[in-house]
Every structure is written in C-alpha cells, then in structure tokens.
Write a protein that holds these residues in place. Structure first.
Motif, PDB file in Angstrom:
ATOM      1  N   VAL A  24      -1.099 -23.080  21.189  1.00  0.00           N
ATOM      2  CA  VAL A  24      -1.612 -24.411  21.513  1.00  0.00           C
ATOM      3  C   VAL A  24      -1.657 -25.286  20.265  1.00  0.00           C
ATOM      4  N   VAL A  25      -2.121 -24.735  19.150  1.00  0.00           N
ATOM      5  CA  VAL A  25      -2.205 -25.503  17.900  1.00  0.00           C
ATOM      6  C   VAL A  25      -0.813 -25.917  17.436  1.00  0.00           C
ATOM      7  N   ALA A  26       0.140 -24.994  17.459  1.00  0.00           N
ATOM      8  CA  ALA A  26       1.493 -25.309  16.992  1.00  0.00           C
ATOM      9  C   ALA A  26       2.169 -26.343  17.883  1.00  0.00           C
ATOM     10  N   LEU A  27       1.990 -26.223  19.181  1.00  0.00           N
ATOM     11  CA  LEU A  27       2.586 -27.218  20.082  1.00  0.00           C
ATOM     12  C   LEU A  27       1.958 -28.585  19.904  1.00  0.00           C
ATOM     13  N   SER A  28       0.650 -28.637  19.741  1.00  0.00           N
ATOM     14  CA  SER A  28       0.004 -29.937  19.549  1.00  0.00           C
ATOM     15  C   SER A  28       0.389 -30.553  18.207  1.00  0.00           C
ATOM     16  N   ALA A  40       2.811 -29.110   6.495  1.00  0.00           N
ATOM     17  CA  ALA A  40       1.457 -29.072   5.938  1.00  0.00           C
ATOM     18  C   ALA A  40       0.426 -28.794   7.027  1.00  0.00           C
ATOM     19  N   TRP A  41       0.598 -29.424   8.165  1.00  0.00           N
ATOM     20  CA  TRP A  41      -0.375 -29.213   9.237  1.00  0.00           C
ATOM     21  C   TRP A  41      -0.242 -27.847   9.882  1.00  0.00           C
ATOM     22  N   LEU A  42       0.958 -27.277   9.882  1.00  0.00           N
ATOM     23  CA  LEU A  42       1.108 -25.921  10.405  1.00  0.00           C
ATOM     24  C   LEU A  42       0.390 -24.907   9.521  1.00  0.00           C
ATOM     25  N   GLY A  47      -4.489 -21.483   8.951  1.00  0.00           N
ATOM     26  CA  GLY A  47      -5.809 -21.209   8.370  1.00  0.00           C
ATOM     27  C   GLY A  47      -6.905 -21.213   9.424  1.00  0.00           C
ATOM     28  N   VAL A  48      -6.802 -22.123  10.368  1.00  0.00           N
ATOM     29  CA  VAL A  48      -7.760 -22.152  11.478  1.00  0.00           C
ATOM     30  C   VAL A  48      -7.641 -20.889  12.315  1.00  0.00           C
ATOM     31  N   SER A  53      -9.587 -15.691  14.134  1.00  0.00           N
ATOM     32  CA  SER A  53      -9.423 -14.253  14.359  1.00  0.00           C
ATOM     33  C   SER A  53     -10.607 -13.471  13.805  1.00  0.00           C
ATOM     34  N   PHE A  54     -11.126 -13.866  12.637  1.00  0.00           N
ATOM     35  CA  PHE A  54     -12.334 -13.219  12.121  1.00  0.00           C
ATOM     36  C   PHE A  54     -13.507 -13.423  13.079  1.00  0.00           C
TER      37      PHE A  54
END
Length: 96
Positions: A24-28, A40-42, A47-48, A53-54
């Motif tokens: 979802v993050v990569a597609l957005s 840069a945003w990827l 990092g998010v 995951s932690f």
C-alpha cells in the motif's frame, strides 16, 4: 511459574500484514509522488515498514523467533517495495 499457551498463535499473520502495508505504501508513493522524489520517499516508506514490523511483532507477544519474524517482515517489505519501485521506474522510462 509460566503459563503455557492454550492455542498456538499464527506467526505468519504479522509478517504478511507488514508486506501488505509495504504494498500500500509503495503504490501510494508511486501514484502521488513526483518521479524525481520517488526513491527518497520509498526509503522513508521502508523505514516506516521496519518500525511497523517491530511494533507488530512486539504486540504479538512471543519472544521465540522474534528476530526471524522481524527479518522476514523487513526483507519481504523491501522486496515488495523494490519490485513496485522498479515497475514505476520502467513505466516512467518508457513513457518518456
């Protein structure tokens, strides 16, 4: 004295949840961010996903296999985001 688990929990649910979040993050990012800033945003999105995951594995509440589950989550998120980023890069290359 420790209390044994009554039912074993599914360990793959948290790992797959991070992969879906990475998707979802990569597609957005690919849709809403300009092509010059996608790389840069990827990395920020990855990092998010590491922090997510932690958090997911800590909420899971089992210490056995913690590092393996976090590593699988992060590695899968990196592969998912890398493939989607490569797809957007190829689309940008051939669209010009």
């Amino acid at each position: 004295m420790s209390v044994p688990d009554t039912l074993p929990r599914d360990r793959t649910g948290g790992v797959v949840a991070v992969w879906v979040a990475a998707l979802v993050v990569a597609l957005s990012i690919g849709i809403f961010v300009e092509p010059d800033w996608r790389g840069a945003w990827l990395s920020v999105g990855l990092g998010v996903c590491v922090i997510l995951s932690f958090a997911v594995q800590l909420v899971h509440g089992r210490s056995q296999g913690f590092i393996v589950r976090v590593a699988a989550s992060v590695l899968g998120a990196m592969v998912v985001m890398g493939l989607i980023g490569a797809g957007f890069a190829l689309a940008e290359l051939f669209a010009a």
